[in-house]
Structure formats: structure tokens, C-alpha cells
Write an enzyme that holds these catalytic residues in place. Structure first.
Site, PDB file in Angstrom:
ATOM      1  N   CYS A 110     -17.329  -4.435   1.826  1.00 59.72           N
ATOM      2  CA  CYS A 110     -16.031  -4.164   1.217  1.00 59.72           C
ATOM      3  C   CYS A 110     -15.288  -3.092   2.012  1.00 59.72           C
ATOM      4  O   CYS A 110     -15.900  -2.238   2.664  1.00 59.72           O
ATOM      5  CB  CYS A 110     -16.182  -3.686  -0.231  1.00 59.72           C
ATOM      6  SG  CYS A 110     -16.587  -4.983  -1.412  1.00 59.72           S
ATOM      7  N   CYS A 139     -19.629   1.384   7.954  1.00 61.76           N
ATOM      8  CA  CYS A 139     -18.825   0.722   8.987  1.00 61.76           C
ATOM      9  C   CYS A 139     -17.592   1.584   9.199  1.00 61.76           C
ATOM     10  O   CYS A 139     -16.789   1.767   8.282  1.00 61.76           O
ATOM     11  CB  CYS A 139     -18.438  -0.680   8.531  1.00 61.76           C
ATOM     12  SG  CYS A 139     -17.256  -1.506   9.611  1.00 61.76           S
ATOM     13  N   CYS A 183       0.838  -1.202   0.000  1.00 62.45           N
ATOM     14  CA  CYS A 183       0.000   0.000   0.000  1.00 62.45           C
ATOM     15  C   CYS A 183       0.874   1.254   0.000  1.00 62.45           C
ATOM     16  O   CYS A 183       1.884   1.309   0.715  1.00 62.45           O
ATOM     17  CB  CYS A 183      -0.910  -0.014   1.229  1.00 62.45           C
ATOM     18  SG  CYS A 183      -2.027   1.421   1.323  1.00 62.45           S
ATOM     19  N   ARG A 194     -18.168  -3.760  17.375  1.00 62.90           N
ATOM     20  CA  ARG A 194     -17.554  -5.039  17.021  1.00 62.90           C
ATOM     21  C   ARG A 194     -16.140  -5.173  17.590  1.00 62.90           C
ATOM     22  O   ARG A 194     -15.298  -4.302  17.406  1.00 62.90           O
ATOM     23  CB  ARG A 194     -17.499  -5.186  15.497  1.00 62.90           C
ATOM     24  CG  ARG A 194     -17.040  -6.562  15.036  1.00 62.90           C
ATOM     25  CD  ARG A 194     -16.950  -6.656  13.519  1.00 62.90           C
ATOM     26  NE  ARG A 194     -18.212  -6.448  12.839  1.00 62.90           N
ATOM     27  CZ  ARG A 194     -19.148  -7.374  12.673  1.00 62.90           C
ATOM     28  NH1 ARG A 194     -18.955  -8.593  13.151  1.00 62.90           N
ATOM     29  NH2 ARG A 194     -20.269  -7.093  12.033  1.00 62.90           N
ATOM     30  N   CYS A 240       0.392   0.078  10.374  1.00 61.46           N
ATOM     31  CA  CYS A 240       0.042  -0.949   9.394  1.00 61.46           C
ATOM     32  C   CYS A 240       1.264  -1.554   8.711  1.00 61.46           C
ATOM     33  O   CYS A 240       2.044  -0.849   8.053  1.00 61.46           O
ATOM     34  CB  CYS A 240      -0.895  -0.370   8.338  1.00 61.46           C
ATOM     35  SG  CYS A 240      -1.520  -1.621   7.199  1.00 61.46           S
TER      36      CYS A 240
END
Length: 337
Positions: A149, A208, A73, A278, A80
Site C-alpha cells: 500500500c 519501500c 490531493c 526498482r 504531481c
């Protein structure tokens, strides 16, 4: 003898404002909840659980995720290991369509009703969206499961294309408080992420949006983040806890103490009484088995089962056994909370 309510006590305030009226805590109130002492942590968690039951119900939503495109990325998100800018062990890998379908099948077998396709990109190009479309079609030919997604920042045409594919939920995390974001990411802005979320909501997909706790943010910024999320009004908030990854700028940070993480779980529930909250990445390292159980009884009403994008999670069976032991029913496909 029952305790007399204290107008200045944050738990008494939350009982009236959040539990009774369904109005989330504001920023200053969330900050007070994050300051609840250890001896009252169980009381805080119990209240958050009551709020979840009152405003969301008893069901737990189970989700699996898979990376269609891992590593390489161009962004510099400091937590990350998929960033191509850092010297991490993660290498660029692409998943083929048959493997994606098999992952969806295994996710459905675990009892999950949600399958999220993720790609480590700044934004999807046409080739990636073509692969996503082909993957979604192949999955639907084999298994019944809701598809979400997470493909980075979007423009309006890309949002519209995902809607046309039948993607019902889009994940795009704000990651942290607006004031702390420049300490976490420098290659794009918090506002760019928020703009994508606005387009997703306006197009009719569920939003989300969550983030990661324990990246060096202050408690004030943690409270700010909770209310930043409340303003976005997401359908779902995934709460991650930093799992420091080798080779990343945050690789040497300490793991968040379990009690601090649990206070955050409860405080975020009190700020977001109607939202799916979550358990996501890092919970195994931060909380362990006992803390996970406390979190499930402290406001959480959804879990990601199995592995995450670049780190191992708990076996799906372990989470399902935990839900069974707590007598928490799994949300059925296409039901609503």
C-alpha cells in the site's frame, strides 16, 4: 594485461568496498560515481550489475500498481498532477472494489508478484482504510499476490491496522534529498515522511522508499539522497525520473539526459548493494528502450509493469520480453532475494 587498481579511482574503490565487502558507497563516494565520464559509463554500469548479482542475485521482482483514489490531493508536491492545488488535467476519481480486484488479476497474469494499492491523500481516514480492507479481502478471495500500500503519512494506529490486513510492504517516498525537499514540497516535511517509515519498519512491514530524479536537484543533492535512503535501510527503492506534467510547478523542467539517469542508477546501486532497486515512473521518456536495457544491466533488479498512476508506461509484455531476452528470471511469489 590487467589494469592496476588505483586507490583514488572510484570504480576501483567500489570493486573492493561494495562488490567484495558489500559495504555501500558513502556520500562523497556516490558523488564521485555521479562524475564518472561518459567514456567509462559502461564500466560503471557493468560494475553495478556485478554488485546486484553478487548481493541480490539474478531474480527480478515484477510489480503492478493501481490508484484506488486519484486526484484532489491537498498536498503541493511540485511534480504531481494529482495535487488539487494545481491546474492539471487530472480529476478526482475513485476506483470501485470490483475494478480493483480485476486490476489485481491482470497484474498477476503479467507475472507480477506484487500489487500496490495507492491513494492520493495526505493521510488515510477511516473511510479510506475501510475501502482498502474491503479491497484486500476481495483480492485475496480471487488471486494470490502480495499486497503493498501507499496511502500517505500514517499514525501508529493506522500502521497497526494495515499490519492486521496483511499488508506486507508500505511505500512512502522521501522523494529527494533532505536539503532539497523544501523546494519540492511545502505542505509537509521530510521528517514527517521519515517518521512514517520508522513506524512501518518497527511494525514489521517491509519499507519501500525512493523518489524522483531530475527535479532540479544538484549532483551533490543526488548523492545526499542516495545516502539518505541508505540510512533508512529500505527493502525496496523505486527510482523515478521526472516526467514533467502540465499544470504543475515542475511542468517546464527538462527531461533528465539518459546518460545522467544511467549514472544515477549505477551510483544508487553502489550505495545500496543489498536493496531491491526498482525501475519506476519516467523511465520510458528518459531512457527509451535502449536505456532501459542498459539500466537492467546496470544494477536494477525490479520493475513496475504497465501504467503508472497518471502516466502511461510500457506494455507489460514489452518488459517481460526484455527480461526474457536478458535471461533474467522473474522472482516467484513469496520467495526472497
Amino acid at each position: 594485461m590487467s589494469r592496476v587498481a588505483d586507490r583514488n579511482d572510484i570504480l576501483d574503490i567500489a570493486r573492493e568496498q561494495v562488490l567484495t565487502d558489500g559495504v555501500g558507497l558513502d556520500r562523497a563516494q556516490v558523488r564521485s560515481a555521479l562524475d564518472v565520464p561518459d567514456e567509462r559509463l559502461e564500466e560503471l554500469l557493468a560494475l553495478a550489475h556485478e554488485v546486484r548479482m553478487a548481493w541480490c542475485g539474478p531474480e527480478i521482482e515484477v510489480e503492478g500498481i493501481v490508484s484506488l483514489q486519484t486526484g484532489g490531493c491537498p498536498e503541493d508536491c511540485h511534480f504531481c498532477s494529482q495535487s488539487g492545488l494545481f491546474e492539471s488535467p487530472v480529476r478526482a476519481v475513485r476506483l470501485d472494489i470490483p475494478s480493483l480486484v480485476e486490476a489485481a488479476k491482470q497484474t498477476a497474469k503479467s507475472g507480477a508478484t506484487e500489487f500496490c494499492i495507492v491513494a492520493a491523500v495526505r493521510a488515510p481516514d477511516d473511510r479510506l482504510l475501510d475501502r482498502v480492507a474491503a479491497g484486500i479481502e476481495a483480492i485475496r478471495n480471487e488471486v494470490e499476490i502480495d499486497i503493498a500500500c501507499s496511502l500517505g503519512m500514517l499514525d501508529q494506529a493506522q500502521v497497526d491496522r494495515l499490519v492486521g490486513m496483511g499488508v506486507h510492504r508500505y511505500n512512502h517516498n522521501l522523494e529527494t534529498a533532505r536539503s532539497f525537499f523544501p523546494q519540492v514540497v511545502t505542505t509537509h516535511t521530510w521528517e514527517e515522511r521519515r517518521d512514517t517509515l520508522a513506524m512501518v519498519r518497527d511494525a514489521g512491514m517491509e519499507v519501500c522508499c525512493g523518489g524522483i530524479l531530475g527535479m532540479g536537484e544538484s549532483l551533490d543533492q543526488r548523492a545526499e539522497f542516495a545516502t539518505d535512503l541508505a540510512e533508512v535501510q529500505p527493502h525496496e527503492v523505486p527510482l523515478n525520473f521526472l516526467n514533467p506534467r502540465p499544470g504543475t510547478p515542475f511542468g517546464d523542467l527538462d527531461v533528465l539526459p539518459a546518460s545522467e539517469a544511467l549514472r544515477a542508477v549505477a551510483a544508487f546501486r553502489l550505495a545500496l548493494p543489498r536493496t531491491i532497486l526498482r525501475f519506476a515512473g519516467g523511465r520510458e521518456l528518459t531512457l527509451g528502450d535502449l536505456g532501459a536495457r542498459q539500466g537492467m544491466l546496470g544494477g536494477i533488479n525490479a520493475v513496475i509493469v504497465g501504467n503508472y498512476l497518471t502516466t502511461l508506461g510500457r506494455p507489460a509484455e514489452a518488459d517481460l520480453d526484455l527480461l526474457d531476452s536478458l535471461r533474467m528470471p522473474i522472482k516467484a511469489l513469496n520467495s526472497t532475494i
